[in-house]
Scaffold this active site. Structure first.
Site, PDB file in Angstrom:
ATOM      1  N   LYS A  10       0.791  -1.298   0.009  1.00  0.00           N
ATOM      2  CA  LYS A  10      -0.006   0.057  -0.093  1.00  0.00           C
ATOM      3  C   LYS A  10       0.846   1.411   0.086  1.00  0.00           C
ATOM      4  O   LYS A  10       2.006   1.192   0.549  1.00  0.00           O
ATOM      5  CB  LYS A  10      -1.092  -0.040   1.110  1.00  0.00           C
ATOM      6  CG  LYS A  10      -0.426   0.121   2.611  1.00  0.00           C
ATOM      7  CD  LYS A  10       0.327   1.447   3.148  1.00  0.00           C
ATOM      8  CE  LYS A  10       1.004   1.239   4.552  1.00  0.00           C
ATOM      9  NZ  LYS A  10       1.763   2.642   4.953  1.00  0.00           N
ATOM     10  N   ASP A 137      -2.197  -1.753  10.181  1.00  0.00           N
ATOM     11  CA  ASP A 137      -2.155  -1.756   8.690  1.00  0.00           C
ATOM     12  C   ASP A 137      -2.967  -3.012   8.161  1.00  0.00           C
ATOM     13  O   ASP A 137      -3.122  -3.312   7.109  1.00  0.00           O
ATOM     14  CB  ASP A 137      -1.077  -1.427   8.084  1.00  0.00           C
ATOM     15  CG  ASP A 137      -0.475  -0.091   8.078  1.00  0.00           C
ATOM     16  OD1 ASP A 137      -1.500   0.758   8.856  1.00  0.00           O
ATOM     17  OD2 ASP A 137       0.466   0.200   7.954  1.00  0.00           O
TER      18      ASP A 137
END
Ligand code: C5P
Length: 305
Positions: A10, A137
């Protein structure tokens, strides 16, 4: 029998960070975009839990029970009253300690792979709960796409996206520890009034339109000054990418990977070539996003779960 899951990296197109909370974490408005750089996690039945890793940074990956992939297998096994008797193999392409959620990707990948291997058929909600326990995350690594993370980043809301964005990622010569970057953020902010983190309306509109120039004008990362303070040479890498035509240049998450938004795939290739030639980074790769989240890809065939 074994199961392989592919999981994306990401980049944070917005990372707004609030003041430190009593538990030491920081409230965030974290706009995650999954990009097409992947780790692959394969689980195979074994006598006991074992983790192995291959890839350019494999020597920096812990193979003990601190590895998020091992912790994910243990967490799922405990919930279903079984032993985590698997060999977890990680084919690693995401930079290690790079600010691209590589460790989180391996946690989400191992979780989904063990669920498929063991036939536990945990619900999406259960998988997301386990992900949130593993790290801030990790839930996003499971779902991918584009999402706003609030709380410490683990509470996700899917966002609308109107197209693909083309990026270049420059791998730095060393890693940065996420807790150290947050500590530096606290140190730099001492005595200052830190506002509540809020997602930028202009940035959400740029994502929804798929407009790279508008996105470039609105990207932001509150951790960038802290990452640059700990790793000042990153400023030269950011400048080199801008000079090569990047619409925006920023540190990815807590860094030290630097991310460059390009106008189109041809421009991304040119920026990557220039960064490689500059000698300012260890490697530069192109990738576009949004990319799908963790996906079972056993036998080379993509299966939905
Ligand atoms: O959640 P995770 O284990 O990935 O977080 C790693 C470290 O990053 C935490 O121990 C904390 O120091 C810092 N962190 C934070 N605020 C967040 C997320 C992470 O301070 N929202």
């Amino acid at each position: 029998m074994s199961v392989t899951v592919r999981v994306p990296a990401k980049v944070n197109v917005q990372l707004a960070v609030g003041a430190a909370r009593p538990d030491g974490f920081h409230d965030l408005a974290n706009v995650f975009l999954a990009v097409g750089l992947y780790d692959e996690v394969t689980v195979t039945p074994a006598d006991e839990l074992r983790v192995t890793c291959e890839g350019p940074d494999a020597d920096q990956v812990p193979l003990d029970r601190t590895n998020l992939a091992a912790r994910a297998a243990i967490a799922l096994a405990e919930r279903y009253g079984r032993t985590a008797d698997v060999h977890v193999h990680i084919a690693k392409d995401i930079p290690v300690a790079g600010g691209m959620a590589g460790g989180s990707a391996d946690g989400a990948g191992a979780l989904l792979a063990c669920d498929a291997l063991w036939g536990t058929r945990a619900s999406r909600g259960e998988l997301l709960d386990i992900c949130a326990e593993l790290g801030s995350d990790v839930p996003f690594s499971l779902v991918g796409g584009v999402a706003l993370g609030t709380g410490r980043g683990e509470k996700l809301t899917a966002l609308e996206v109107g197209g693909s964005f083309h990026w270049v990622f420059a791998r730095a010569g060393r890693g940065l520890s996420t807790p150290a970057v947050f500590r530096e953020f606290d140190r730099l902010g001492e005595g200052l009034d830190i506002p509540e983190p809020v997602a930028s309306e202009a940035l959400l509109a740029a994502l929804a339109k798929g407009d790279a120039e508008a996105l470039a004008a609105t990207v932001s990362n509150d951790l960038q000054p802290a990452a640059l303070s700990l790793f000042p040479e990153l400023a030269d890498t950011l400048a080199a990418g801008r000079a090569a035509g990047a619409l925006a240049a920023l540190v990815s998450g807590s860094g030290p990977t630097t991310a460059f938004l390009a106008r189109d795939p041809a421009s991304a290739t040119k920026i990557a070539d220039a960064l490689r030639a500059s000698g300012l980074c260890r490697d530069a790769r192109t990738a576009s996003g949004p990319a799908p989240g963790a996906t079972v890809v056993s036998d080379g065939r993509i299966r939905s779960v």
